[in-house]
Write a protein that holds these residues in place. Structure first.
Motif, mmCIF file in Angstrom:
data_model
loop_
_atom_site.group_PDB
_atom_site.id
_atom_site.type_symbol
_atom_site.label_atom_id
_atom_site.label_comp_id
_atom_site.label_asym_id
_atom_site.label_seq_id
_atom_site.Cartn_x
_atom_site.Cartn_y
_atom_site.Cartn_z
ATOM 1 N N CYS A 97 -139.886 66.274 32.713
ATOM 2 C CA CYS A 97 -139.444 65.281 31.567
ATOM 3 C C CYS A 97 -139.573 66.770 30.659
ATOM 4 C CB CYS A 97 -140.146 64.113 31.237
ATOM 5 S SG CYS A 97 -139.693 63.520 29.739
ATOM 6 N N THR A 99 -138.845 65.760 27.226
ATOM 7 C CA THR A 99 -138.112 64.822 25.638
ATOM 8 C C THR A 99 -139.515 65.606 25.106
ATOM 9 O OG1 THR A 99 -136.954 63.989 26.445
ATOM 10 C CG2 THR A 99 -137.524 63.043 24.996
ATOM 11 N N PRO A 101 -141.980 63.982 23.177
ATOM 12 C CA PRO A 101 -143.177 63.577 23.679
ATOM 13 C C PRO A 101 -143.802 64.718 24.690
ATOM 14 C CG PRO A 101 -142.168 61.631 23.062
ATOM 15 C CD PRO A 101 -141.682 62.412 23.593
ATOM 16 N N CYS A 102 -143.250 65.001 25.691
ATOM 17 C CA CYS A 102 -143.901 65.603 26.445
ATOM 18 C C CYS A 102 -143.532 67.777 26.176
ATOM 19 C CB CYS A 102 -142.503 65.987 27.809
ATOM 20 S SG CYS A 102 -143.541 63.943 29.407
ATOM 21 N N CYS A 138 -136.644 61.936 29.379
ATOM 22 C CA CYS A 138 -138.088 60.715 28.921
ATOM 23 C C CYS A 138 -137.697 60.015 30.165
ATOM 24 C CB CYS A 138 -137.500 60.102 28.078
ATOM 25 S SG CYS A 138 -139.140 58.318 28.039
ATOM 26 N N LEU A 139 -139.263 60.400 31.378
ATOM 27 C CA LEU A 139 -139.002 59.101 32.977
ATOM 28 C C LEU A 139 -139.666 58.195 32.769
ATOM 29 C CD1 LEU A 139 -139.484 62.179 34.761
ATOM 30 C CD2 LEU A 139 -137.327 60.827 34.950
ATOM 31 N N GLY A 140 -140.731 57.275 30.723
ATOM 32 C CA GLY A 140 -141.218 56.810 30.564
ATOM 33 C C GLY A 140 -142.520 56.737 30.305
ATOM 34 N N ALA A 141 -143.239 57.782 31.155
ATOM 35 C CA ALA A 141 -143.982 57.998 31.484
ATOM 36 C C ALA A 141 -145.320 58.592 30.427
ATOM 37 C CB ALA A 141 -144.904 58.506 32.369
ATOM 38 N N CYS A 142 -144.051 58.947 28.567
ATOM 39 C CA CYS A 142 -145.263 59.480 27.284
ATOM 40 C C CYS A 142 -146.286 59.457 27.502
ATOM 41 C CB CYS A 142 -143.683 58.819 26.747
ATOM 42 S SG CYS A 142 -142.550 58.624 27.021
ATOM 43 N N MET A 147 -145.732 65.475 31.545
ATOM 44 C CA MET A 147 -145.412 64.890 33.264
ATOM 45 C C MET A 147 -144.529 65.671 33.954
ATOM 46 S SD MET A 147 -143.018 62.828 33.337
ATOM 47 C CE MET A 147 -143.365 61.881 34.736
HETATM 48 S S1 FES Z 1 -141.106 62.002 26.827
HETATM 49 FE FE1 FES Z 1 -141.446 62.441 29.082
HETATM 50 S S2 FES Z 1 -141.609 60.691 30.022
HETATM 51 FE FE2 FES Z 1 -141.703 60.307 27.903
#
Ligand code: FES
Length: 202
Positions: A97, A99, A101-102, A138-142, A147
């Motif tokens: 990921c 996006t 936050p990651c 994003c895989l929803g584990a931000c 991750m």
């Molecule tokens: S930004 Fe990486 S899991 Fe949401």
């Protein structure tokens, strides 16, 4: 991957296994007779599962014929969704990921680890053909960023060293425990729950 390389690895034909043929009929029957194209995603997903997690062009043609859809329409669907892989991904398919936050917590370093250990470019197999990688949204584990996902499992709270160790293990076909590398349960604080502690199953 270059067109030349992709055409080399394309199998000439594809057809559903007996079980998947039954499953595909089940999916098609969920829709009215004139709307069988609605089953296209389900059928592509079945084809991908049957073919080691990637969809060859022959499978796209097969699905198009089965649903009486123009080939180009099924091709459009399969190229639009990132869940469909159009080249071999190996036994271990790593999705990193990248996006926001990651990314702000170090995803770029994990991408560099993939480039160094798996393959220089996305969607290319490692030299032992066991593994490939790709950047995803994003895989929803931000909350446990950064991750990556390997096949159906999430690996969270990573840094470059932890990611490298995981990748080196899978390249040797060794099992690696999934989840948070900080042993967090889901998105709980590192030192355990601090709220709702008197509530069961919170
Ligand atoms: S930004 Fe990486 S899991 Fe949401």
């Amino acid at each position: 991957m270059s067109v030349k390389k992709i055409s080399k690895i394309q199998p000439g034909t594809f057809k559903f296994s007996k079980d998947n043929l039954k499953e595909s009929e089940h999916e098609i029957n969920k829709y009215p007779k004139t709307r069988q194209a609605s089953a296209v995603i389900a059928l592509l997903y079945l084809a991908q599962k049957q073919n080691d997690n990637w969809i060859p062009l022959s499978a796209i043609k097969y699905v198009a014929k089965k649903l009486e859809m123009p080939y180009i329409k099924v091709y459009e669907v399969s190229t639009f969704y990132s869940m469909f892989n159009l080249s071999p991904v190996g036994k271990y398919f790593v999705q990193v990921c990248t996006t926001t936050p990651c990314m702000i917590r170090g995803a770029k370093k994990i991408v560099d680890v993939c480039k160094k250990n798996i393959s220089k470019n996305e969607n290319e197999l490692s030299s032992n053909k066991l593994c490939s990688w790709v950047e995803v949204e994003c895989l929803g584990a931000c909350v446990n960023a950064p991750m990556m996902q390997i096949n159906y499992d999430y690996y969270e709270d990573l840094d470059d060293k932890k990611a490298e160790s995981i990748i080196q293990n899978i390249l040797e076909d060794k099992k690696v425990n999934s989840g948070s590398t900080k042993n967090r349960k889901s998105s709980a604080p590192e030192k355990g729950r601090i709220t709702l502690i008197n509530t069961k199953n919170a």
